[in-house]
Structure formats: structure tokens, C-alpha cells
Design a protein around this motif. Structure first.
Motif, PDB file in Angstrom:
ATOM      1  N   ARG A   1      54.052  47.834   5.785  1.00  0.00           N
ATOM      2  CA  ARG A   1      54.544  46.490   5.479  1.00  0.00           C
ATOM      3  C   ARG A   1      56.075  46.445   5.438  1.00  0.00           C
ATOM      4  O   ARG A   1      56.689  45.498   5.922  1.00  0.00           O
ATOM      5  CB  ARG A   1      53.975  46.023   4.143  1.00  0.00           C
ATOM      6  N   PHE A   2      56.697  47.448   4.856  1.00  0.00           N
ATOM      7  CA  PHE A   2      58.154  47.444   4.695  1.00  0.00           C
ATOM      8  C   PHE A   2      58.881  48.299   5.747  1.00  0.00           C
ATOM      9  O   PHE A   2      60.082  48.502   5.646  1.00  0.00           O
ATOM     10  CB  PHE A   2      58.520  47.921   3.288  1.00  0.00           C
ATOM     11  N   HIS A   3      58.127  48.799   6.735  1.00  0.00           N
ATOM     12  CA  HIS A   3      58.697  49.609   7.817  1.00  0.00           C
ATOM     13  C   HIS A   3      59.446  50.822   7.262  1.00  0.00           C
ATOM     14  O   HIS A   3      60.588  51.107   7.614  1.00  0.00           O
ATOM     15  CB  HIS A   3      59.615  48.777   8.721  1.00  0.00           C
ATOM     16  N   LEU A   4      58.770  51.539   6.383  1.00  0.00           N
ATOM     17  CA  LEU A   4      59.307  52.757   5.782  1.00  0.00           C
ATOM     18  C   LEU A   4      58.362  53.905   6.093  1.00  0.00           C
ATOM     19  O   LEU A   4      57.237  53.696   6.526  1.00  0.00           O
ATOM     20  CB  LEU A   4      59.427  52.596   4.261  1.00  0.00           C
ATOM     21  N   SER A   5      58.802  55.111   5.827  1.00  0.00           N
ATOM     22  CA  SER A   5      57.918  56.258   6.013  1.00  0.00           C
ATOM     23  C   SER A   5      57.058  56.444   4.761  1.00  0.00           C
ATOM     24  O   SER A   5      57.454  56.070   3.657  1.00  0.00           O
ATOM     25  CB  SER A   5      58.729  57.526   6.279  1.00  0.00           C
ATOM     26  N   THR A   6      55.904  57.036   4.970  1.00  0.00           N
ATOM     27  CA  THR A   6      55.036  57.305   3.821  1.00  0.00           C
ATOM     28  C   THR A   6      55.670  58.340   2.889  1.00  0.00           C
ATOM     29  O   THR A   6      55.457  58.296   1.681  1.00  0.00           O
ATOM     30  CB  THR A   6      53.646  57.804   4.283  1.00  0.00           C
ATOM     31  N   ALA A   7      56.482  59.230   3.456  1.00  0.00           N
ATOM     32  CA  ALA A   7      57.163  60.233   2.633  1.00  0.00           C
ATOM     33  C   ALA A   7      58.136  59.569   1.662  1.00  0.00           C
ATOM     34  O   ALA A   7      58.257  59.983   0.504  1.00  0.00           O
ATOM     35  CB  ALA A   7      57.898  61.236   3.522  1.00  0.00           C
ATOM     36  N   SER A   8      58.826  58.524   2.116  1.00  0.00           N
ATOM     37  CA  SER A   8      59.755  57.812   1.231  1.00  0.00           C
ATOM     38  C   SER A   8      59.015  57.175   0.067  1.00  0.00           C
ATOM     39  O   SER A   8      59.430  57.288  -1.089  1.00  0.00           O
ATOM     40  CB  SER A   8      60.510  56.726   1.998  1.00  0.00           C
TER      41      SER A   8
END
Length: 119
Positions: A28-35
Motif C-alpha cells: 500500500r505504501f510502496h515500501l519494503s517488507t523489511a522496512s
């Protein structure tokens, strides 16, 4: 990539409110799952270390003039920083050490070049 603490808090608040999984939040927020995973473990960023990062340019130039044959590790000990900080400062300010080609291997002689100063 470094994100602000406010953004982290907002993303995690929306995740909790809407019941999103880590993967859904990341998409949804165009981030990595690691972040997202790191943010869940610790929202606040790690505190800054107390190491000294800045070296006084004038003091370093005076040190180079006073001790032209000093090793960078010796300068680092005098300034209370690591040798890499001395190397970076010397490089940033264009301070160089040229070995004298006429000297023998056993003797450490050279000339120190300080930009903007004519000798």
C-alpha cells in the motif's frame, strides 16, 4: 533510505487501524517488507553516537606544519578521532604528503603541501 519518525508512526497506525499484514502495508505504501518489520521492532531511530565528527581545519593545518612526518594514526590520537577521519579531512581540504624521491628507503622525508600557502 531514511524515513522520518512521523511517517513511520503514521504508517504503523494505519496498519494497526485497518488490520493490514506486513506485506499488505508494504504494498500500500510502496515500501519494503523489511522496512515495515524493522519499524515494528523499533519505531524510534537509534540514538546518535557521541563520537567527535568535525576536525578544526586550522588546527589540522597547524598540526601538519608542526609534524610533517607524522602518521595519520598519530594525528588521530592527538585530535581524538579515528585515522579515517584524518584521512577524509586531509583529502577534503587538499592537504597532501609527497615523499621525497631522493631520500633512501630507511628515512622518512617528504614535503607537506598546504593549499594556498607558498613556501
Amino acid at each position: 533510505m531514511s524515513y522520518s519518525v512521523d511517517l513511520r508512526k503514521k504508517v504503523l497506525k494505519i496498519r494497526e487501524k485497518e488490520g493490514l499484514s506486513i506485506k499488505q502495508t508494504a504494498q500500500r505504501f510502496h515500501l519494503s517488507t523489511a522496512s515495515i518489520t524493522r519499524w515494528l521492532k523499533r519505531i524510534e531511530p537509534a540514538p546518535c553516537s557521541s563520537r567527535r565528527r568535525k576536525i578544526d581545519k586550522e588546527a589540522l593545518i597547524k598540526d601538519v606544519e608542526d609534524y610533517p612526518d607524522a602518521y595519520q594514526r598519530e594525528r588521530a590520537a592527538r585530535f581524538g578521532v579515528c585515522p579515517k577521519a584524518i584521512w577524509q579531512a586531509l583529502k577534503r581540504w587538499g592537504l597532501t604528503y609527497k615523499k621525497n624521491s631522493a631520500s633512501s628507503q630507511g628515512r622518512r622525508r617528504g614535503t607537506t603541501a598546504v593549499p594556498g600557502k607558498n613556501r
